[in-house]
Write a protein that holds these residues in place. Structure first.
Motif, PDB file in Angstrom:
ATOM      1  N   LEU A 119      39.287 -20.527 -12.544  1.00 19.95           N
ATOM      2  CA  LEU A 119      38.490 -19.373 -12.187  1.00 19.95           C
ATOM      3  C   LEU A 119      37.058 -19.606 -12.671  1.00 19.95           C
ATOM      4  CD1 LEU A 119      39.959 -15.975 -12.434  1.00 19.95           C
ATOM      5  CD2 LEU A 119      37.991 -16.295 -13.880  1.00 19.95           C
ATOM      6  N   LEU A 120      36.108 -19.260 -11.839  1.00 18.43           N
ATOM      7  CA  LEU A 120      34.706 -19.324 -12.258  1.00 18.43           C
ATOM      8  C   LEU A 120      34.324 -17.951 -12.805  1.00 18.43           C
ATOM      9  CD1 LEU A 120      31.782 -20.434 -12.368  1.00 18.43           C
ATOM     10  CD2 LEU A 120      31.570 -19.849  -9.940  1.00 18.43           C
ATOM     11  N   ALA A 121      33.896 -17.937 -14.057  1.00 19.12           N
ATOM     12  CA  ALA A 121      33.549 -16.659 -14.706  1.00 19.12           C
ATOM     13  C   ALA A 121      32.080 -16.675 -15.084  1.00 19.12           C
ATOM     14  CB  ALA A 121      34.412 -16.478 -15.955  1.00 19.12           C
ATOM     15  N   LEU A 122      31.415 -15.565 -14.790  1.00 18.69           N
ATOM     16  CA  LEU A 122      29.979 -15.456 -15.067  1.00 18.69           C
ATOM     17  C   LEU A 122      29.684 -14.234 -15.907  1.00 18.69           C
ATOM     18  CD1 LEU A 122      28.637 -15.914 -11.409  1.00 18.69           C
ATOM     19  CD2 LEU A 122      29.031 -17.691 -13.128  1.00 18.69           C
ATOM     20  N   ALA A 123      28.760 -14.376 -16.839  1.00 15.26           N
ATOM     21  CA  ALA A 123      28.190 -13.222 -17.541  1.00 15.26           C
ATOM     22  C   ALA A 123      26.684 -13.441 -17.593  1.00 15.26           C
ATOM     23  CB  ALA A 123      28.761 -13.102 -18.949  1.00 15.26           C
ATOM     24  N   VAL A 124      25.969 -12.503 -17.025  1.00 15.69           N
ATOM     25  CA  VAL A 124      24.521 -12.669 -16.853  1.00 15.69           C
ATOM     26  C   VAL A 124      23.836 -11.363 -17.223  1.00 15.69           C
ATOM     27  CG1 VAL A 124      22.710 -13.122 -15.146  1.00 15.69           C
ATOM     28  CG2 VAL A 124      24.891 -14.314 -14.976  1.00 15.69           C
ATOM     29  N   ARG A 125      22.746 -11.475 -17.957  1.00 14.75           N
ATOM     30  CA  ARG A 125      21.979 -10.280 -18.296  1.00 14.75           C
ATOM     31  C   ARG A 125      20.779 -10.189 -17.355  1.00 14.75           C
ATOM     32  NH1 ARG A 125      22.729  -7.480 -23.116  1.00 14.75           N
ATOM     33  NH2 ARG A 125      24.003  -9.193 -23.910  1.00 14.75           N
ATOM     34  N   ILE A 126      20.726  -9.076 -16.605  1.00 15.38           N
ATOM     35  CA  ILE A 126      19.588  -8.822 -15.723  1.00 15.38           C
ATOM     36  C   ILE A 126      18.808  -7.701 -16.408  1.00 15.38           C
ATOM     37  CG2 ILE A 126      18.844  -8.121 -13.399  1.00 15.38           C
ATOM     38  CD1 ILE A 126      20.655 -10.427 -13.008  1.00 15.38           C
ATOM     39  N   GLY A 127      17.602  -7.969 -16.848  1.00 16.61           N
ATOM     40  CA  GLY A 127      16.911  -6.981 -17.690  1.00 16.61           C
ATOM     41  C   GLY A 127      17.756  -6.799 -18.942  1.00 16.61           C
ATOM     42  N   THR A 128      18.144  -5.544 -19.216  1.00  9.19           N
ATOM     43  CA  THR A 128      18.968  -5.330 -20.421  1.00  9.19           C
ATOM     44  C   THR A 128      20.445  -5.125 -20.068  1.00  9.19           C
ATOM     45  OG1 THR A 128      18.455  -2.992 -20.263  1.00  9.19           O
ATOM     46  CG2 THR A 128      17.102  -4.296 -21.780  1.00  9.19           C
ATOM     47  N   THR A 129      20.760  -5.241 -18.780  1.00 11.07           N
ATOM     48  CA  THR A 129      22.138  -4.947 -18.353  1.00 11.07           C
ATOM     49  C   THR A 129      22.960  -6.228 -18.237  1.00 11.07           C
ATOM     50  OG1 THR A 129      21.252  -3.109 -17.082  1.00 11.07           O
ATOM     51  CG2 THR A 129      23.516  -3.754 -16.601  1.00 11.07           C
ATOM     52  N   ARG A 130      24.089  -6.227 -18.939  1.00 12.89           N
ATOM     53  CA  ARG A 130      24.952  -7.417 -18.900  1.00 12.89           C
ATOM     54  C   ARG A 130      26.015  -7.214 -17.821  1.00 12.89           C
ATOM     55  NH1 ARG A 130      29.573  -9.246 -21.349  1.00 12.89           N
ATOM     56  NH2 ARG A 130      29.584 -11.386 -22.132  1.00 12.89           N
ATOM     57  N   LEU A 131      26.040  -8.151 -16.868  1.00 15.98           N
ATOM     58  CA  LEU A 131      26.988  -8.045 -15.748  1.00 15.98           C
ATOM     59  C   LEU A 131      27.971  -9.208 -15.816  1.00 15.98           C
ATOM     60  CD1 LEU A 131      24.449  -7.240 -12.870  1.00 15.98           C
ATOM     61  CD2 LEU A 131      25.850  -5.616 -14.170  1.00 15.98           C
ATOM     62  N   ILE A 132      29.224  -8.924 -15.456  1.00 11.75           N
ATOM     63  CA  ILE A 132      30.208 -10.004 -15.379  1.00 11.75           C
ATOM     64  C   ILE A 132      30.817 -10.025 -13.982  1.00 11.75           C
ATOM     65  CG2 ILE A 132      30.797 -10.065 -17.834  1.00 11.75           C
ATOM     66  CD1 ILE A 132      33.293  -8.398 -17.193  1.00 11.75           C
ATOM     67  N   ASP A 133      31.285 -11.195 -13.599  1.00 13.74           N
ATOM     68  CA  ASP A 133      31.958 -11.332 -12.307  1.00 13.74           C
ATOM     69  C   ASP A 133      32.792 -12.608 -12.378  1.00 13.74           C
ATOM     70  OD1 ASP A 133      32.753 -10.961  -9.680  1.00 13.74           O
ATOM     71  OD2 ASP A 133      30.731 -10.625  -8.920  1.00 13.74           O
ATOM     72  N   ASN A 134      33.713 -12.769 -11.466  1.00 13.14           N
ATOM     73  CA  ASN A 134      34.531 -13.983 -11.476  1.00 13.14           C
ATOM     74  C   ASN A 134      35.202 -14.160 -10.125  1.00 13.14           C
ATOM     75  OD1 ASN A 134      37.598 -13.137 -11.536  1.00 13.14           O
ATOM     76  ND2 ASN A 134      36.536 -11.677 -12.844  1.00 13.14           N
ATOM     77  N   ALA A 135      35.654 -15.364  -9.885  1.00  9.40           N
ATOM     78  CA  ALA A 135      36.420 -15.649  -8.664  1.00  9.40           C
ATOM     79  C   ALA A 135      37.170 -16.954  -8.834  1.00  9.40           C
ATOM     80  CB  ALA A 135      35.485 -15.772  -7.468  1.00  9.40           C
ATOM     81  N   CYS A 136      38.324 -17.031  -8.195  1.00  8.61           N
ATOM     82  CA  CYS A 136      38.983 -18.315  -8.028  1.00  8.61           C
ATOM     83  C   CYS A 136      38.287 -19.014  -6.870  1.00  8.61           C
ATOM     84  CB  CYS A 136      40.457 -18.126  -7.727  1.00  8.61           C
ATOM     85  SG  CYS A 136      41.395 -17.828  -9.216  1.00  8.61           S
ATOM     86  N   LEU A 137      38.117 -20.294  -6.969  1.00  6.03           N
ATOM     87  CA  LEU A 137      37.309 -20.990  -5.974  1.00  6.03           C
ATOM     88  C   LEU A 137      38.134 -21.661  -4.896  1.00  6.03           C
ATOM     89  CD1 LEU A 137      34.690 -22.562  -8.376  1.00  6.03           C
ATOM     90  CD2 LEU A 137      34.572 -20.408  -7.121  1.00  6.03           C
ATOM     91  N   LEU A 138      39.396 -21.902  -5.194  1.00  2.00           N
ATOM     92  CA  LEU A 138      40.236 -22.589  -4.214  1.00  2.00           C
ATOM     93  C   LEU A 138      41.083 -21.579  -3.463  1.00  2.00           C
ATOM     94  CD1 LEU A 138      41.723 -25.877  -5.654  1.00  2.00           C
ATOM     95  CD2 LEU A 138      40.515 -25.552  -3.515  1.00  2.00           C
ATOM     96  N   HIS A 139      41.189 -21.784  -2.188  1.00  2.00           N
ATOM     97  CA  HIS A 139      42.005 -20.916  -1.349  1.00  2.00           C
ATOM     98  C   HIS A 139      43.400 -20.779  -1.963  1.00  2.00           C
ATOM     99  CE1 HIS A 139      42.887 -18.744   2.208  1.00  2.00           C
ATOM    100  NE2 HIS A 139      43.957 -19.473   2.448  1.00  2.00           N
TER     101      HIS A 139
END
Ligand code: AMP
Length: 287
Positions: A261-281
């Motif tokens: 799974l590809l997992a991301l945590a990114v701060r845009i301004g002061t807001t921390r956002l997370i998202d994720n996805a499996c990359l293979l069908h």
């Protein structure tokens, strides 16, 4: 729908429903409902006769510098939305009722919480598992439904349930997204218009990664590098992590297979956002 504000009353209600032979599912939330929460409630409704939604902004999962006081709240709106979904009980206990004077017990999962979000939020997951364990004890549901948006949280709770032989079946629900792809989150409310546009970088990065993998790329390092470029191409942001991990163990994986799974945590301004996805069908249907 009943609104129950105390642990004692909640326990009584649960006892009564059990005597009547009803099955129960719990959807733990911190409120400020959006389509993500509502889809969890609907999923729970497919599983049992009575859905209980807990609404508790849990102080112990916020660090001192985090957004506990600013966390968005809209109780009347939440109650109306939950009622419209056929929820039986909205359980919204006070902090003192969940953590009465003298409270000193913590339920903590060790290894899984030291990775990903646990690195920048070292006490967060112990706060989550402690309150979720309490909610499981109070409600004793047959099922509990959690979103895969917080996939580390779900992995940690799965571990806790296994390790402590808790008698609840966990159900993970796919990430619900805005039309343009942004994962819905209560914290999106913090974003300015420009930040909201920039926040799409997470979605675009997941899409790009998926395209690379579909084209045959299996090297995690190369995918992560491309993901970083896409994130930064949308504007300045603070990348907390870009990780390709096994979705169960959360261990880093140098090559990509359907468990990764590809997992991301990114701060845009002061807001921390997370998202994720499996990359293979076949991994999941999110992207
Ligand atoms: P929260 O109120 O943020 O603690 O979230 C309560 C539950 O809703 C958690 O199980 C989250 O994973 C889930 N959830 C939040 N956002 C989404 C979403 N966009 N899609 C699916 N589930 C979500």
């Amino acid at each position: 729908m009943e609104i129950i504000k105390t642990v004692a009353e909640m326990s009584r209600w649960v006892q009564e429903q059990r005597t009547k032979g009803h099955t129960l599912a719990l959807v733990p939330t911190m409120g400020f409902f959006h389509e993500g929460h509502l889809s969890l409630m609907r999923r729970a409704g497919e599983l049992v006769d009575r859905v209980i939604v807990s609404l508790f902004v849990n102080p112990s999962q916020f660090a001192a510098h985090e957004d506990l006081d600013a966390y968005p709240r809209a109780f009347a709106r939440d109650a109306a939305l939950a009622e419209a979904e056929g929820v039986a009980v909205l359980f919204c206990p006070e902090v003192d009722d969940i953590y009465p004077p003298g409270f000193q017990t913590t339920v903590a999962v060790s290894e899984l919480t030291s990775k990903l979000c646990g690195k920048s939020r070292p006490h967060h997951f112990a706060g989550v598992t402690t309150v979720v364990a309490k909610l499981f004890n109070i409600v004793a549901p047959q099922y509990a439904v959690f979103g895969e948006k917080d996939f580390q949280q779900l992995a940690v709770i799965r571990r806790m349930v296994r390790d402590l032989n808790m008698q609840v079946s966990l159900v993970g629900h796919a990430i619900v997204r805005e039309k343009d792809g942004l994962a819905i989150s209560s914290r999106n409310a913090y974003l300015s218009k420009a930040e909201r546009r920039q926040a799409l970088c997470l979605w675009h990065a997941l899409q790009e990664a998926k395209a690379l993998v579909q084209a045959g790329e299996r090297h995690s390092g190369r995918v992560a590098k491309r993901v970083r470029d896409v994130l930064l191409a949308h504007g300045p942001c603070q990348i907390d992590y870009i990780e390709l991990v096994n979705r169960d163990t959360l261990e880093r994986s140098s090559t990509i297979d359907h468990r990764v799974l590809l997992a991301l945590a990114v701060r845009i301004g002061t807001t921390r956002l997370i998202d994720n996805a499996c990359l293979l069908h076949g991994g999941d249907k999110n992207v």
